[in-house]
Design an enzyme around this catalytic site. Sequence first.
Site, PDB file in Angstrom:
ATOM      1  N   GLY A 155      45.729  43.591  34.477  1.00 43.02           N
ATOM      2  CA  GLY A 155      47.172  43.370  34.484  1.00 43.02           C
ATOM      3  C   GLY A 155      47.745  43.564  33.106  1.00 43.02           C
ATOM      4  O   GLY A 155      48.576  42.783  32.624  1.00 43.02           O
ATOM      5  N   ALA A 156      47.323  44.661  32.453  1.00 42.08           N
ATOM      6  CA  ALA A 156      47.535  44.811  31.009  1.00 42.08           C
ATOM      7  C   ALA A 156      48.833  45.506  30.615  1.00 42.08           C
ATOM      8  O   ALA A 156      49.102  45.642  29.430  1.00 42.08           O
ATOM      9  CB  ALA A 156      46.359  45.589  30.407  1.00 42.08           C
ATOM     10  N   ASN A 157      49.643  45.939  31.578  1.00 42.70           N
ATOM     11  CA  ASN A 157      50.811  46.727  31.200  1.00 42.70           C
ATOM     12  C   ASN A 157      52.089  45.907  31.055  1.00 42.70           C
ATOM     13  O   ASN A 157      53.125  46.436  30.633  1.00 42.70           O
ATOM     14  CB  ASN A 157      51.056  47.859  32.201  1.00 42.70           C
ATOM     15  CG  ASN A 157      51.387  47.358  33.583  1.00 42.70           C
ATOM     16  OD1 ASN A 157      50.474  47.157  34.381  1.00 42.70           O
ATOM     17  ND2 ASN A 157      52.662  47.153  33.898  1.00 42.70           N
ATOM     18  N   GLY A 191      53.906  41.535  30.786  1.00 48.93           N
ATOM     19  CA  GLY A 191      53.754  40.087  30.766  1.00 48.93           C
ATOM     20  C   GLY A 191      52.619  39.581  29.910  1.00 48.93           C
ATOM     21  O   GLY A 191      52.380  40.055  28.793  1.00 48.93           O
ATOM     22  N   GLY A 203      49.333  39.810  30.257  1.00 52.34           N
ATOM     23  CA  GLY A 203      48.265  40.761  29.968  1.00 52.34           C
ATOM     24  C   GLY A 203      48.603  41.667  28.805  1.00 52.34           C
ATOM     25  O   GLY A 203      47.782  41.909  27.918  1.00 52.34           O
ATOM     26  N   TYR A 218      49.365  31.580  47.130  1.00 55.30           N
ATOM     27  CA  TYR A 218      49.166  31.840  45.694  1.00 55.30           C
ATOM     28  C   TYR A 218      48.379  30.701  45.053  1.00 55.30           C
ATOM     29  O   TYR A 218      47.415  30.931  44.309  1.00 55.30           O
ATOM     30  CB  TYR A 218      50.528  32.006  45.015  1.00 55.30           C
ATOM     31  CG  TYR A 218      50.454  32.156  43.518  1.00 55.30           C
ATOM     32  CD1 TYR A 218      50.000  33.342  42.941  1.00 55.30           C
ATOM     33  CD2 TYR A 218      50.842  31.118  42.665  1.00 55.30           C
ATOM     34  CE1 TYR A 218      49.934  33.480  41.562  1.00 55.30           C
ATOM     35  CE2 TYR A 218      50.785  31.256  41.293  1.00 55.30           C
ATOM     36  CZ  TYR A 218      50.328  32.436  40.744  1.00 55.30           C
ATOM     37  OH  TYR A 218      50.250  32.577  39.382  1.00 55.30           O
TER      38      TYR A 218
END
Length: 293
Positions: A12-14, A16, A18, A169
Site C-alpha cells: 500500500g505504498a503509493n 497515505g 504506506g 474491517y
Amino acid sequence: MQVAGKTALVTGANSGLGKAVVMALAARGARVLMLCRSAERGAAARDEIITATGNEQLELLVCNLASQADIRATAAEVHQRVGALHLLVNNAGSAFAELGLTADGIERTLAVDHLGPFLLTNLLLDLLKAAAQADGGARIVNVGTKIDTAMDFSDLNWEHRPYRMMAAYGQAKLGNIHFTRELARRLAGTGVTVNCVFPGVFLSNLGGTDGAQNWALKLFAKTFGWALPKPERAAERVLYLLTSDDVADLSGEYFGGRKPITAPEQADDPAANAELWRLSAELTGLTAPERSD
C-alpha cells in the site's frame, strides 16, 4: 536498526501511511520495494519520493492483494530481485461498503486486510531469515487497528450473518494481531521479529479510490479531515518498530505509540491464534512452515 543499505518492502505504498513510511525509509538510505495495486499511482508516488529524497533505490511491484495468484507471482518476483529482505511492512488495507467475493471466493476485506499479508509474509519468510542470519536481524510490522471485537471463525466469509462494513474491517484487522502473535511464536530463535501496531487515527483514504468507501467515512473526512493528524505522524509509530534498538528483541506485541497496548481478549488466546493460522493456511493453500515450539 540502521536502515541505510537495507532492503524493505512496504505494501500500500503509493498513498497515505504506506507512502509516508516509504518516504521516511528512502530518506534514511534504504532500498524500498513499493507494492502497489495501481501501476500508474505507484509510479507517480515513486517518482515523487525519489525527487524528495534523492534516493533512486525505489522499485515498483504491482500487485492486487485480493488475488492470491497476484501475491504468489509478486513473491516470486521479489525472490528474483533480492536475496535478503530486512524489513517488511504489511500496511495495505481496505474496507468495502457491500459484501463481495474475490476470484478466490474470499470476502474482500478478509482477503486484502488479513489473508493477503498472511500469504505474502509466509512466501517471503526465507528472505527475512536470510537477512537476519547475515545482518543480525529482520523485522516485520503489521499495521492493525483498535476495535474491540472478536473473529467468528465459523463464518469468516460472512455467509451466515448480515454484512456490516466496519465489523468486517474490524475482524479482518484483528486477524493481523492473531497472525502477529502466532507468527512470533513460530519465528522464535530465527532473528526475525514481528509486531503489530495501531498507527492512531489519521487522515487516510480507507476504502481506496474505487468507490468502495462508504458515504459516512467520506463525509467525516470531508468535514473533519482538517483536524486529523497527517499520515506522516502515524508513520512515526511504524518507523519506531522498524528502527528502534529498544524493540530489537521484542516480538509478538501489539503497539500503540512506543509501548505495547491491550489487544482484544481473543488475540491473547494462543488456541485462537493457532486456529486462525490453520484456517488462513487452508484458505490460501499454504504449506505452513515448521512450528518453533
